[in-house]
Design a protein around this motif. Sequence first.
Motif, PDB file in Angstrom:
ATOM      1  N   PHE A 165     -13.730   8.753  -0.530  1.00  0.00           N
ATOM      2  CA  PHE A 165     -12.382   8.434  -0.997  1.00  0.00           C
ATOM      3  C   PHE A 165     -12.427   7.260  -1.953  1.00  0.00           C
ATOM      4  O   PHE A 165     -13.450   6.620  -2.116  1.00  0.00           O
ATOM      5  N   TYR A 166     -11.271   6.974  -2.582  1.00  0.00           N
ATOM      6  CA  TYR A 166     -11.144   5.753  -3.356  1.00  0.00           C
ATOM      7  C   TYR A 166      -9.804   5.098  -3.045  1.00  0.00           C
ATOM      8  O   TYR A 166      -8.857   5.740  -2.623  1.00  0.00           O
ATOM      9  N   TRP A 167      -9.809   3.809  -3.219  1.00  0.00           N
ATOM     10  CA  TRP A 167      -8.668   2.933  -2.961  1.00  0.00           C
ATOM     11  C   TRP A 167      -7.663   3.118  -4.099  1.00  0.00           C
ATOM     12  O   TRP A 167      -7.986   2.859  -5.251  1.00  0.00           O
ATOM     13  N   PRO A 168      -6.422   3.534  -3.822  1.00  0.00           N
ATOM     14  CA  PRO A 168      -5.477   3.793  -4.902  1.00  0.00           C
ATOM     15  C   PRO A 168      -4.840   2.551  -5.514  1.00  0.00           C
ATOM     16  O   PRO A 168      -4.165   2.645  -6.530  1.00  0.00           O
ATOM     17  N   GLY A 169      -5.022   1.384  -4.915  1.00  0.00           N
ATOM     18  CA  GLY A 169      -4.452   0.158  -5.471  1.00  0.00           C
ATOM     19  C   GLY A 169      -3.899  -0.736  -4.385  1.00  0.00           C
ATOM     20  O   GLY A 169      -3.975  -0.441  -3.196  1.00  0.00           O
ATOM     21  N   THR A 170      -3.328  -1.833  -4.832  1.00  0.00           N
ATOM     22  CA  THR A 170      -2.757  -2.800  -3.904  1.00  0.00           C
ATOM     23  C   THR A 170      -1.730  -2.115  -3.011  1.00  0.00           C
ATOM     24  O   THR A 170      -0.912  -1.342  -3.471  1.00  0.00           O
ATOM     25  N   GLY A 171      -1.800  -2.399  -1.745  1.00  0.00           N
ATOM     26  CA  GLY A 171      -0.849  -1.821  -0.808  1.00  0.00           C
ATOM     27  C   GLY A 171      -1.374  -0.604  -0.090  1.00  0.00           C
ATOM     28  O   GLY A 171      -0.615   0.144   0.514  1.00  0.00           O
ATOM     29  N   ALA A 172      -2.689  -0.367  -0.126  1.00  0.00           N
ATOM     30  CA  ALA A 172      -3.269   0.776   0.570  1.00  0.00           C
ATOM     31  C   ALA A 172      -3.788   0.407   1.956  1.00  0.00           C
ATOM     32  O   ALA A 172      -4.265   1.256   2.675  1.00  0.00           O
ATOM     33  N   GLU A 173      -3.683  -0.861   2.324  1.00  0.00           N
ATOM     34  CA  GLU A 173      -4.155  -1.330   3.625  1.00  0.00           C
ATOM     35  C   GLU A 173      -3.000  -2.022   4.349  1.00  0.00           C
ATOM     36  O   GLU A 173      -2.307  -2.853   3.763  1.00  0.00           O
ATOM     37  N   PHE A 174      -2.827  -1.653   5.619  1.00  0.00           N
ATOM     38  CA  PHE A 174      -1.740  -2.200   6.423  1.00  0.00           C
ATOM     39  C   PHE A 174      -2.284  -2.734   7.737  1.00  0.00           C
ATOM     40  O   PHE A 174      -3.265  -2.217   8.272  1.00  0.00           O
ATOM     41  N   VAL A 175      -1.619  -3.745   8.273  1.00  0.00           N
ATOM     42  CA  VAL A 175      -1.936  -4.267   9.596  1.00  0.00           C
ATOM     43  C   VAL A 175      -1.607  -3.187  10.613  1.00  0.00           C
ATOM     44  O   VAL A 175      -0.630  -2.442  10.454  1.00  0.00           O
ATOM     45  N   VAL A 176      -2.404  -3.073  11.650  1.00  0.00           N
ATOM     46  CA  VAL A 176      -2.170  -2.059  12.683  1.00  0.00           C
ATOM     47  C   VAL A 176      -1.163  -2.602  13.698  1.00  0.00           C
ATOM     48  O   VAL A 176      -1.421  -3.607  14.355  1.00  0.00           O
ATOM     49  N   THR A 177      -0.021  -1.918  13.774  1.00  0.00           N
ATOM     50  CA  THR A 177       0.975  -2.196  14.810  1.00  0.00           C
ATOM     51  C   THR A 177       1.444  -0.847  15.333  1.00  0.00           C
ATOM     52  O   THR A 177       1.394   0.160  14.597  1.00  0.00           O
ATOM     53  N   PRO A 178       1.932  -0.782  16.562  1.00  0.00           N
ATOM     54  CA  PRO A 178       2.452   0.495  17.069  1.00  0.00           C
ATOM     55  C   PRO A 178       3.562   1.062  16.177  1.00  0.00           C
ATOM     56  O   PRO A 178       3.600   2.269  15.926  1.00  0.00           O
ATOM     57  N   ALA A 179       4.438   0.211  15.671  1.00  0.00           N
ATOM     58  CA  ALA A 179       5.538   0.679  14.821  1.00  0.00           C
ATOM     59  C   ALA A 179       5.021   1.289  13.519  1.00  0.00           C
ATOM     60  O   ALA A 179       5.500   2.343  13.091  1.00  0.00           O
ATOM     61  N   LEU A 180       4.035   0.635  12.880  1.00  0.00           N
ATOM     62  CA  LEU A 180       3.505   1.172  11.626  1.00  0.00           C
ATOM     63  C   LEU A 180       2.708   2.451  11.852  1.00  0.00           C
ATOM     64  O   LEU A 180       2.770   3.371  11.026  1.00  0.00           O
TER      65      LEU A 180
END
Length: 159
Positions: free
Chosen positions: A122-137
């Motif tokens: 795969f490749y990283w599509p840009g800023t904002g492709a990584e999120f903190v892991v929370t149950p809600a997310l």
Amino acid sequence: MRCFSFSLLVAALLQAGCSYAGQPLNTEALDAQQRFLQKSVVQTQFSAVVRVYSVSSVAIANSPNMVWHIYRAEIITPIRGRQRGDISYAMAVEKGEETVIPEEPVLLTLCVNNDDALVADFYWPGTGAEFVVTPALIQVAQLAAASSDKGQSQFAMCD
């Protein structure tokens, strides 16, 4: 495949989602982060909670100021796309930029790599492709994946 580019809007949105000095996130920032995650899941081919375990750097041909950071990760919770095993993904960065392995699992949204010259799934599509892991997310991402078009062939963040 396009090289990773910064988006001022996304950067501002993600900064709004950070807590400062132990202060909790405000509801508006949480809602914005959840909407962006939902959009990211729908507009990329792969989403999962992963544990990154290694990173290496590879020169980008004909680009003396850029390198590929190739990350390797174990899929912990599949959300959209490939369902199990390990993955690799590439991120184009400026030469000399530090490689960082997150200490905790992260929720990623990635694009399928169709460039045989780049050794990554795969490749990283840009800023904002990584999120903190929370149950809600995780729940937001799972609902977005479940409601997405299974026959989808166009992915806006991957064009």
